[in-house]
Scaffold this active site. Structure first.
Site, PDB file in Angstrom:
ATOM      1  N   ASP A  24       0.847  -1.196   0.000  1.00 49.56           N
ATOM      2  CA  ASP A  24       0.000   0.000   0.000  1.00 49.56           C
ATOM      3  C   ASP A  24       0.885   1.249   0.000  1.00 49.56           C
ATOM      4  O   ASP A  24       1.783   1.385   0.832  1.00 49.56           O
ATOM      5  CB  ASP A  24      -0.890  -0.031   1.247  1.00 49.56           C
ATOM      6  CG  ASP A  24      -1.990   1.003   1.229  1.00 49.56           C
ATOM      7  OD1 ASP A  24      -2.365   1.455   0.133  1.00 49.56           O
ATOM      8  OD2 ASP A  24      -2.489   1.347   2.326  1.00 49.56           O
ATOM      9  N   HIS A  25       0.655   2.137  -0.927  1.00 46.35           N
ATOM     10  CA  HIS A  25       1.372   3.413  -1.012  1.00 46.35           C
ATOM     11  C   HIS A  25       2.897   3.265  -1.107  1.00 46.35           C
ATOM     12  O   HIS A  25       3.638   3.878  -0.339  1.00 46.35           O
ATOM     13  CB  HIS A  25       1.009   4.334   0.166  1.00 46.35           C
ATOM     14  CG  HIS A  25      -0.366   4.904   0.076  1.00 46.35           C
ATOM     15  ND1 HIS A  25      -0.713   5.887  -0.835  1.00 46.35           N
ATOM     16  CD2 HIS A  25      -1.485   4.609   0.762  1.00 46.35           C
ATOM     17  CE1 HIS A  25      -2.000   6.174  -0.693  1.00 46.35           C
ATOM     18  NE2 HIS A  25      -2.485   5.406   0.265  1.00 46.35           N
TER      19      HIS A  25
ATOM     20  N   HIS B 239      -7.752   9.743   4.227  1.00 43.92           N
ATOM     21  CA  HIS B 239      -7.054   8.831   5.128  1.00 43.92           C
ATOM     22  C   HIS B 239      -7.304   9.181   6.597  1.00 43.92           C
ATOM     23  O   HIS B 239      -7.543  10.335   6.944  1.00 43.92           O
ATOM     24  CB  HIS B 239      -5.541   8.863   4.862  1.00 43.92           C
ATOM     25  CG  HIS B 239      -5.153   8.250   3.554  1.00 43.92           C
ATOM     26  ND1 HIS B 239      -4.415   8.919   2.611  1.00 43.92           N
ATOM     27  CD2 HIS B 239      -5.411   7.030   3.026  1.00 43.92           C
ATOM     28  CE1 HIS B 239      -4.231   8.141   1.560  1.00 43.92           C
ATOM     29  NE2 HIS B 239      -4.823   6.986   1.796  1.00 43.92           N
TER      30      HIS B 239
ATOM     31  N   HIS C  23      -9.207   4.584  -1.848  1.00 42.44           N
ATOM     32  CA  HIS C  23      -8.429   4.605  -0.618  1.00 42.44           C
ATOM     33  C   HIS C  23      -9.204   5.376   0.448  1.00 42.44           C
ATOM     34  O   HIS C  23     -10.214   6.021   0.163  1.00 42.44           O
ATOM     35  CB  HIS C  23      -7.082   5.295  -0.856  1.00 42.44           C
ATOM     36  CG  HIS C  23      -6.085   4.440  -1.557  1.00 42.44           C
ATOM     37  ND1 HIS C  23      -4.892   4.055  -0.988  1.00 42.44           N
ATOM     38  CD2 HIS C  23      -6.108   3.881  -2.793  1.00 42.44           C
ATOM     39  CE1 HIS C  23      -4.221   3.306  -1.846  1.00 42.44           C
ATOM     40  NE2 HIS C  23      -4.936   3.188  -2.942  1.00 42.44           N
ATOM     41  N   GLY C  24      -8.716   5.308   1.685  1.00 39.03           N
ATOM     42  CA  GLY C  24      -9.299   6.120   2.755  1.00 39.03           C
ATOM     43  C   GLY C  24     -10.773   5.888   2.953  1.00 39.03           C
ATOM     44  O   GLY C  24     -11.543   6.830   3.135  1.00 39.03           O
TER      45      GLY C  24
ATOM     46  N   ASN D  14     -10.220   0.175   0.275  1.00 39.28           N
ATOM     47  CA  ASN D  14      -9.228   0.071   1.336  1.00 39.28           C
ATOM     48  C   ASN D  14      -9.805   0.438   2.690  1.00 39.28           C
ATOM     49  O   ASN D  14     -10.432   1.495   2.834  1.00 39.28           O
ATOM     50  CB  ASN D  14      -8.044   0.999   1.044  1.00 39.28           C
ATOM     51  CG  ASN D  14      -7.227   0.563  -0.153  1.00 39.28           C
ATOM     52  OD1 ASN D  14      -7.621  -0.328  -0.911  1.00 39.28           O
ATOM     53  ND2 ASN D  14      -6.074   1.175  -0.321  1.00 39.28           N
TER      54      ASN D  14
ATOM     55  N   ASP E 123      -8.546   0.557   6.768  1.00 41.69           N
ATOM     56  CA  ASP E 123      -7.462   0.422   7.732  1.00 41.69           C
ATOM     57  C   ASP E 123      -7.887   0.944   9.100  1.00 41.69           C
ATOM     58  O   ASP E 123      -7.855   0.233  10.103  1.00 41.69           O
ATOM     59  CB  ASP E 123      -6.225   1.165   7.228  1.00 41.69           C
ATOM     60  CG  ASP E 123      -4.999   0.968   8.109  1.00 41.69           C
ATOM     61  OD1 ASP E 123      -5.084   0.208   9.096  1.00 41.69           O
ATOM     62  OD2 ASP E 123      -3.951   1.570   7.827  1.00 41.69           O
ATOM     63  N   SER E 124      -8.318   2.199   9.166  1.00 40.93           N
ATOM     64  CA  SER E 124      -8.636   2.825  10.449  1.00 40.93           C
ATOM     65  C   SER E 124      -9.717   2.069  11.221  1.00 40.93           C
ATOM     66  O   SER E 124      -9.667   1.992  12.456  1.00 40.93           O
ATOM     67  CB  SER E 124      -9.072   4.279  10.245  1.00 40.93           C
ATOM     68  OG  SER E 124      -8.008   5.054   9.741  1.00 40.93           O
TER      69      SER E 124
END
Length: 332
Positions: free
Chosen positions: A94-95, A190, A234-235, A277, A279-280
């Site tokens: 990722d990134h 993000h 993303h985010g 995506n 993640d958080s």
């Protein structure tokens, strides 16, 4: 050189093709720890879903590239032990910030990499992305690129302002780079603070922040210009308010944390967006469970005692995303 196929992993090519045709999105969950990996695999097996396990540059530094390689191989074997004879698991960078980072991941067994040149001038982004694509495709590794800039903070990815992807650039970019999927900017962000209070309205009944809608007009224009091409968001964590409330109730300080409404992600999943995506949300679920457990069991100090409910909370969250938001369940 470690070939991802020897680890039992797959790339994203067929996975994305099926997702675009089927009107659903593949979950891309970031992981840093064994517990996160276990929860991802358990959720994917239980729901019969393909899954992308993502590793940021920060996660590679935290966990160690060699350990991550064996964790990915272990994830495949673990899925088989849990009753999934043919799991579809991607190990994705990722990134990635440079050719060298992407090359290192490819050489260590990653089946997919992202090269993020979105902060560079347009022509430099194209040149860097093309260089990564040419190396990756030698080993049948798929490449995600990014056009447009997302605001927010996540690991080492920081941007104060977002810039929507320009639909008029996508054909030229995808053609000249040869990338396999394209991350676009349509208003996601993000981190756990995706929007400032000034960007939101407040629900008069609950007082909770209501974020602005995603720019679906930009997404639809991109779809028209690149029909059937895999698009990535993303985010896209939703920042569950029950997790935020639990964290705050047990000593945390997350005022006005707000994410992307799940109904908007559900709508995006039915379009050419085939990878979302998250993640958080995993971090919030884990932290909420740990804070609650330690507050209620102050004499306990064995990490297994508080990491077990944390793992269960993440697994439940992953299953919810797969079944109720992305629609990738029962696709194996």
């Amino acid at each position: 050189m470690v070939n991802y196929k020897d680890l039992g992993l797959v790339n994203t090519r067929e996975m994305f093709k099926k997702a675009v045709a089927g009107g659903y999105a593949i979950p891309a969950f970031n992981f840093n720890t064994m517990e996160q990996m276990q929860a991802i695999v358990m959720a994917a097996v239980e729901t019969k879903s393909p899954v992308i396990m993502q590793v940021s540059r920060g996660a590679r530094n935290y966990a160690n590239p060699t350990i991550l390689r064996y964790m990915a191989e272990g994830a495949v074997e673990y899925a088989k032990e849990l009753g999934c004879p043919n799991p579809e698991i991607v190990l994705h960078l990722d990134h990635g910030d440079s050719f060298e980072t992407c090359k290192s991941c490819i050489d260590m067994g990653f089946s997919s990499v992202m090269i993020d040149g979105s902060s560079l001038p347009y022509e430099e982004n194209i040149a860097l992305t093309k260089k990564v694509v040419e190396y990756a495709h030698q080993f049948d590794v798929t490449v995600e690129a990014e056009l447009g800039v997302l605001a927010g903070v996540e690991d080492e990815v920081v941007a104060e302002e977002s810039h929507y992807t320009k639909p008029e650039e996508v054909i030229d970019f995808a053609t000249r780079t040869g990338c396999d999927s394209l991350a676009i900017s349509i208003g996601t962000s993000h981190g756990a603070y995706k929007f400032t209070p000034e960007q939101c309205t407040r629900d008069p009944k609950t007082g909770k922040l209501v974020p602005p809608p995603l720019a679906f007009n930009v997404l639809h224009e991109i779809e028209e210009k690149l029909p059937g091409f895999p698009i990535v968001l993303h985010g896209s964590s939703s920042v569950p308010q029950d997790c935020v409330d639990t964290i705050n109730a047990f000593g945390g300080k997350l005022p006005d944390a707000v994410g992307i409404p799940e109904e908007q992600l559900r709508e995006a999943s039915k379009s050419a967006v085939c990878k979302i995506n998250i993640d958080s949300d995993s971090r919030l679920a884990m932290t909420a469970a740990i804070r609650k457990y330690l507050a209620e069991n102050p004499s306990h100090f064995d990490p297994r005692q508080y990491l077990t409910p944390a793992r269960t909370a993440m697994k439940d969250m992953y299953i919810h995303k797969i079944v109720d938001v992305l629609g990738s369940n029962d696709k194996l």
